[in-house]
Structure formats: structure tokens, C-alpha cells
Design a protein around this motif. Structure first.
Motif, PDB file in Angstrom:
ATOM      1  N   MET A 159      69.315  75.149  40.383  1.00 37.84           N
ATOM      2  CA  MET A 159      69.318  73.661  40.372  1.00 37.84           C
ATOM      3  C   MET A 159      69.436  73.192  38.892  1.00 37.84           C
ATOM      4  N   ARG A 160      70.635  72.625  38.706  1.00 37.83           N
ATOM      5  CA  ARG A 160      70.846  71.996  37.387  1.00 37.83           C
ATOM      6  C   ARG A 160      69.794  70.978  37.153  1.00 37.83           C
ATOM      7  N   ARG A 161      69.431  71.348  35.659  1.00 36.28           N
ATOM      8  CA  ARG A 161      68.487  70.389  35.063  1.00 36.28           C
ATOM      9  C   ARG A 161      68.774  70.160  33.527  1.00 36.28           C
ATOM     10  N   GLY A 162      68.397  68.853  33.254  1.00 34.33           N
ATOM     11  CA  GLY A 162      69.143  68.530  31.887  1.00 34.33           C
ATOM     12  C   GLY A 162      67.928  68.135  30.841  1.00 34.33           C
ATOM     13  N   ASP A 163      68.206  67.550  29.766  1.00 34.70           N
ATOM     14  CA  ASP A 163      67.395  67.114  28.762  1.00 34.70           C
ATOM     15  C   ASP A 163      66.326  66.246  29.183  1.00 34.70           C
ATOM     16  N   LYS A 164      66.421  65.289  30.110  1.00 39.01           N
ATOM     17  CA  LYS A 164      65.485  64.598  30.705  1.00 39.01           C
ATOM     18  C   LYS A 164      64.145  65.435  31.665  1.00 39.01           C
ATOM     19  N   TYR A 165      64.790  66.173  32.164  1.00 37.63           N
ATOM     20  CA  TYR A 165      64.049  67.239  32.701  1.00 37.63           C
ATOM     21  C   TYR A 165      62.992  67.988  31.887  1.00 37.63           C
ATOM     22  N   PHE A 229      64.216  80.905  28.584  1.00 36.71           N
ATOM     23  CA  PHE A 229      65.390  81.276  29.119  1.00 36.71           C
ATOM     24  C   PHE A 229      65.394  79.947  30.232  1.00 36.71           C
ATOM     25  N   ASP A 230      66.936  79.649  30.478  1.00 35.94           N
ATOM     26  CA  ASP A 230      67.249  78.731  31.522  1.00 35.94           C
ATOM     27  C   ASP A 230      68.133  79.267  32.697  1.00 35.94           C
ATOM     28  N   ALA A 231      68.329  80.663  32.633  1.00 33.43           N
ATOM     29  CA  ALA A 231      69.169  81.362  33.655  1.00 33.43           C
ATOM     30  C   ALA A 231      68.650  82.881  33.727  1.00 33.43           C
ATOM     31  N   ILE A 232      68.460  83.415  34.836  1.00 34.00           N
ATOM     32  CA  ILE A 232      67.868  84.865  34.905  1.00 34.00           C
ATOM     33  C   ILE A 232      68.344  85.526  36.009  1.00 34.00           C
ATOM     34  N   ALA A 233      68.590  86.901  35.818  1.00 37.07           N
ATOM     35  CA  ALA A 233      69.039  87.949  37.003  1.00 37.07           C
ATOM     36  C   ALA A 233      67.706  88.899  36.869  1.00 37.07           C
ATOM     37  N   ILE A 234      67.185  88.969  37.911  1.00 34.64           N
ATOM     38  CA  ILE A 234      66.116  89.944  38.192  1.00 34.64           C
ATOM     39  C   ILE A 234      66.344  91.005  39.322  1.00 34.64           C
ATOM     40  N   HIS A 235      66.111  92.258  38.914  1.00 36.13           N
ATOM     41  CA  HIS A 235      65.924  93.366  39.964  1.00 36.13           C
ATOM     42  C   HIS A 235      64.724  94.026  39.657  1.00 36.13           C
ATOM     43  N   ALA A 236      63.923  93.932  40.963  1.00 33.61           N
ATOM     44  CA  ALA A 236      62.462  94.502  40.965  1.00 33.61           C
ATOM     45  C   ALA A 236      62.498  95.370  42.053  1.00 33.61           C
ATOM     46  N   GLU A 237      61.367  96.245  42.214  1.00 35.23           N
ATOM     47  CA  GLU A 237      61.161  97.140  43.149  1.00 35.23           C
ATOM     48  C   GLU A 237      59.524  96.992  43.440  1.00 35.23           C
ATOM     49  N   THR A 248      68.459  82.973  39.334  1.00 33.10           N
ATOM     50  CA  THR A 248      68.038  81.537  39.451  1.00 33.10           C
ATOM     51  C   THR A 248      68.438  80.932  38.252  1.00 33.10           C
ATOM     52  N   ALA A 249      68.635  79.685  37.812  1.00 36.97           N
ATOM     53  CA  ALA A 249      68.950  79.049  36.858  1.00 36.97           C
ATOM     54  C   ALA A 249      68.958  77.443  36.888  1.00 36.97           C
ATOM     55  N   HIS A 250      68.664  76.946  35.586  1.00 38.37           N
ATOM     56  CA  HIS A 250      68.971  75.364  35.465  1.00 38.37           C
ATOM     57  C   HIS A 250      70.225  75.066  34.637  1.00 38.37           C
ATOM     58  N   ALA A 251      70.856  76.248  34.012  1.00 30.64           N
ATOM     59  CA  ALA A 251      72.033  75.990  33.163  1.00 30.64           C
ATOM     60  C   ALA A 251      73.266  76.067  34.026  1.00 30.64           C
ATOM     61  N   LEU A 252      73.451  75.401  35.037  1.00 29.71           N
ATOM     62  CA  LEU A 252      74.507  75.535  36.195  1.00 29.71           C
ATOM     63  C   LEU A 252      75.284  74.150  35.965  1.00 29.71           C
ATOM     64  N   GLN A 253      76.703  74.468  36.017  1.00 30.07           N
ATOM     65  CA  GLN A 253      77.492  73.407  35.739  1.00 30.07           C
ATOM     66  C   GLN A 253      77.556  72.521  37.236  1.00 30.07           C
ATOM     67  N   GLU A 254      77.322  73.446  38.376  1.00 30.35           N
ATOM     68  CA  GLU A 254      77.024  72.558  39.847  1.00 30.35           C
ATOM     69  C   GLU A 254      75.898  72.080  39.816  1.00 30.35           C
ATOM     70  N   LYS A 255      75.543  70.915  40.649  1.00 31.87           N
ATOM     71  CA  LYS A 255      74.230  70.526  40.734  1.00 31.87           C
ATOM     72  C   LYS A 255      73.181  71.321  41.471  1.00 31.87           C
ATOM     73  N   LYS A 256      73.690  72.092  42.512  1.00 30.98           N
ATOM     74  CA  LYS A 256      73.009  73.055  43.107  1.00 30.98           C
ATOM     75  C   LYS A 256      73.826  74.466  43.578  1.00 30.98           C
ATOM     76  N   LEU A 257      72.839  75.255  43.933  1.00 34.09           N
ATOM     77  CA  LEU A 257      73.318  76.572  44.236  1.00 34.09           C
ATOM     78  C   LEU A 257      72.379  77.153  45.242  1.00 34.09           C
ATOM     79  N   GLY A 258      72.483  77.327  46.535  1.00 29.39           N
ATOM     80  CA  GLY A 258      71.868  78.052  47.193  1.00 29.39           C
ATOM     81  C   GLY A 258      70.638  77.050  48.007  1.00 29.39           C
ATOM     82  N   PRO A 259      69.619  77.196  48.196  1.00 30.34           N
ATOM     83  CA  PRO A 259      69.027  78.571  48.383  1.00 30.34           C
ATOM     84  C   PRO A 259      69.478  79.540  49.565  1.00 30.34           C
TER      85      PRO A 259
END
Length: 390
Positions: A159-165, A229-237, A248-259
Motif C-alpha cells: 500500500m502506497r504511503r507518503g510523507d503525511k503517513y 525500510f519501506d519495502a521488503i521481500a521475505i523468505h522464511a521457513e 510488502t511495501a509502502h514505496a509503491l508507485q501504484e496506490k495498492k498491490l494485492g492482497p
């Protein structure tokens, strides 16, 4: 059975406003606000119920308990305040419903579990998906072995989030506040649910989540004005060797991706957000390899604040809500391990500032494309040339 449940609300000017509005606007029967803890001046001017019912306001739970008792304390304060406030409430005889995360460390969570045992009170954690009736039905089917053993889990939500957030309080995007870990990020806050729910669904009991054996992650930062950080990829076990992928990320150009999510089992796959021809279906659907289909979207989810009503019911019956402290620990494990991984500052050629609606968004170019590809193929961004020289 206890009829009238006395409630203490800690924090009502952020997410906690949902609880005071729920009680006042729906005239929730058998519930009385015994007091409010809030440091925002003139809070009584924000909600008519405070003056109408002459609800006392305090700056701390310690002040409240000098004069009152509460059956249930609802903690909606900043992350770094949760632990000590929960301790105070338990020690003064209150059960607790706390917003996530329950606290800022696995060690702290283990101590809270012990304090629950000592006081005989419960802590219910506010990962709302855990209380949704469709999710609980899905978990029951998983536990029954209907789908066979789990094979892999993956989810994508941004979900995109900016300075106000980030300017809305003093802890957003912070790693620590007053020497207390906060680790606020899209993974630990706004988009925490889709990772936590995977560990919850894998839990070996309805009130348990599956803990993690290891966590690999690639945290990235586009917004230079925040610490974390404002974007991350995770691989857990998990400890039972089920791979878990999350993006997941906030540094997205689009307003929303997923879920979106896919949970693979021996006999089929559970989807969330799959497009069946009329747009993404924001429900869980199981598709068996034998052609069977179970649409969990047909199950009524319950109340918007079902976690609150479940906590009220648990107080009355002496039971415990389904989302325990232990259910929050795998997510905390991941947060702690990720905090030890160096954050990659996104290079300038990959960054783009967007200005919309009096807000500025610090975004990463092609992030949606990269994360979608990585989600589909279960790869980490670094392995597909992410942030290579443009």
C-alpha cells in the motif's frame, strides 16, 4: 456469567477511535467505558459519549487503577508503550485486548505469557483476520487434514504511503524510540496481517501459530526521511519446514498491490485475490486437485471489530480468545531477525517522487512488476536484477 463488562480504553485518538465509536454508535449492550487513558488534550471534545456518560480521563493506566477497576483493557497506544501498559493492566486484574504487535520483542512476549499464567487473565492480540469466521473455518479444515499437509505459503500486499503517513506521529517509520525498539515498517504495521495469518493457519491448534526456523529478507528504503525500510521481500521457513514467502511495501508507485495469496497443500491450493474473470476475488477459495472447490467467502465473517466482541465474550465466560500471545510470536521472530539485516538504500536512478493530493510519495520504479514476478516465481529481488544499474 458476568453481565456488565467494564472497559478501559488506552488510546482513542488513533486506531483506538474505532472502539469508542463502536461502543457509542452501536450502543453495545452490557459494556461500560469505565475510563480512558489519553494524552491528547481536549479529548473529551472529540466524542460526545465522554461528556454524556461523564467518563473519566487519565494520562496513564496507573492513574486509572488508583480509582477504578476494569474487566477488559483495550490497548491502542503506540507500539513501544504496549509492553509496560499490558503488564500494568494484568497486574491490576484486567484482561487485555491489545493492537498488534503485542510488544517489541520475543523475549517480552514470552514474559507476557508467563504473566498471563500468574494472573489468570488473558491477552488477546488484535490481528483481526484471526477472528474472522471464514478464516477460522479455513483453519479448522486445515487442521482436520482435509487438504493434506502444507507444502508452501506465499502472499503479496503493498500500500502506497507518503510523507503525511510518516508525519502522523512520533514513531512511524522509526527503528527505536527512547531506546525502545519499535521497528515500524509496512511489515510490522499496516501490512503485517498477510504474513501473520500464514503462520496462524499453519498452527497445530486453533489458538496457536507455527513458529519460524529461519528468516531471510531483503529490506529496501526509498524514503530517506524515515529510519526503517519501506519495502521488503521475505523468505522464511517454519519449524515444520514449510517455506513462507512475503512481499510488502509502502514505496509503491501504484496506490495498492494485492492482497493476493496462495497456500499450497498436498491435495490442492487455497487462493486469496484470484481473478476468476470478473476481477480479483477478495475471499479464500480452496481448489482441490480432484476438482472440489470450497468458497470460504460464503461464510459470514462476523463483526467489523469481531476481536472486541470475542474479548467481551471471553470475559463473560472465562474463556480465552483465539489470537493468543503465542500467535503473535512468529511475526515478532521475523521482525527481530529482519532488524539485524542491513537496509539497502535504493539508488537515485531507481527512485521517483510522486506529488498527489498535497502529499509526497517516495517510490521505487518498477517495484510492482518486480514484486509480482518474485511472488509468482518465489524468488528474491536480488536474484532477478533488482536495483542493478539502470
Amino acid at each position: 456469567m458476568k453481565q456488565m463488562v467494564r472497559v478501559l480504553l488506552l488510546g482513542v485518538c488513533g486506531y483506538g477511535s474505532n472502539y469508542i465509536k463502536e461502543i457509542s454508535e452501536r450502543d453495545t449492550p452490557g459494556v461500560r467505558i469505565e475510563g480512558i487513558c489519553e494524552v491528547v488534550p481536549n479529548v473529551a471534545d472529540l466524542y460526545p459519549i465522554i461528556r454524556e456518560q461523564n467518563i473519566p480521563i487519565y494520562k496513564s493506566p496507573e492513574e486509572f487503577y488508583r480509582e477504578h477497576q476494569a474487566d477488559l483493557a483495550v490497548v491502542s497506544t503506540p507500539i513501544h508503550l504496549h509492553y509496560q501498559q499490558i503488564v500494568t493492566c494484568l497486574q491490576n486484574g484486567s484482561n487485555v485486548l491489545t493492537e498488534k504487535p503485542v510488544c517489541t520483542s520475543v523475549q517480552g512476549a514470552r514474559k507476557l505469557e508467563e504473566l498471563e499464567r500468574q494472573t489468570g487473565k488473558f491477552i488477546s492480540v488484535g490481528y483481526q483476520l484471526n477472528y474472522s469466521r471464514d478464516v477460522l473455518a479455513l483453519k479448522q479444515d486445515i487442521l482436520s487434514g482435509k487438504f493434506g499437509k502444507p507444502v508452501s505459503m506465499k502472499a503479496l500486499h503493498a500500500m502506497r504511503r507518503g510523507d503525511k503517513y510518516y508525519a502522523r506521529n512520533g514513531w512511524a517509520g522509526r527503528i527505536a524510540v527512547n531506546n525502545c525498539a519499535v521497528n515500524d515498517s509496512p511489515f510490522n504495521n499496516a501490512c503485517a496481517h498477510q504474513f501473520q495469518i500464514m503462520t496462524f493457519l499453519l498452527g497445530d491448534r486453533m489458538d496457536r501459530a507455527m513458529e519460524l526456523a529461519r528468516v531471510e529478507a531483503e529490506p529496501y528504503k526509498a524514503n530517506r526521511h524515515v529510519e526503517n525500510f519501506d519495502a521488503i521481500a521475505i523468505h522464511a521457513e517454519t519449524v515444520n519446514r514449510v517455506p513462507v514467502w512475503y512481499f510488502t511495501a509502502h514505496a509503491l508507485q501504484e496506490k495498492k498491490l494485492g492482497p493476493v495469496a496462495e497456500y499450497r497443500f498436498e491435495k490442492g491450493t487455497v487462493y486469496f485475490g484470484r481473478d476468476y474473470g470478473s476481477g480479483p476475488k477478495a475471499e479464500y477459495v480452496y481448489e482441490g486437485d480432484d476438482g472440489t472447490v470450497t468458497d470460504y467467502g460464503k461464510i459470514a465473517k462476523g463483526e467489523r471489530l469481531q476481536k472486541f466482541y470475542d474479548a467481551i465474550q471471553a470475559v463473560r465466560t472465562g474463556s480465552r480468545p483465539v489470537c493468543t500471545v503465542q500467535c503473535a510470536i512468529p511475526h515478532l521472530e521475523a521482525v527481530e531477525q529482519i532488524a539485524r539485516i542491513p537496509i539497502v538504500q535504493v539508488p537515485e536512478p531507481w527512485m521517483q517522487d510522486l506529488h498527489e493530493e498535497d502529499d509526497t510519495f517516495h517510490t521505487i520504479k518498477d517495484l510492482q512488476k518486480t514484486f509480482t514476478w518474485c511472488y509468482t516465481h518465489q524468488e528474491m529481488p536480488s536474484s532477478v536484477g533488482f536495483l542493478d544499474e539502470k
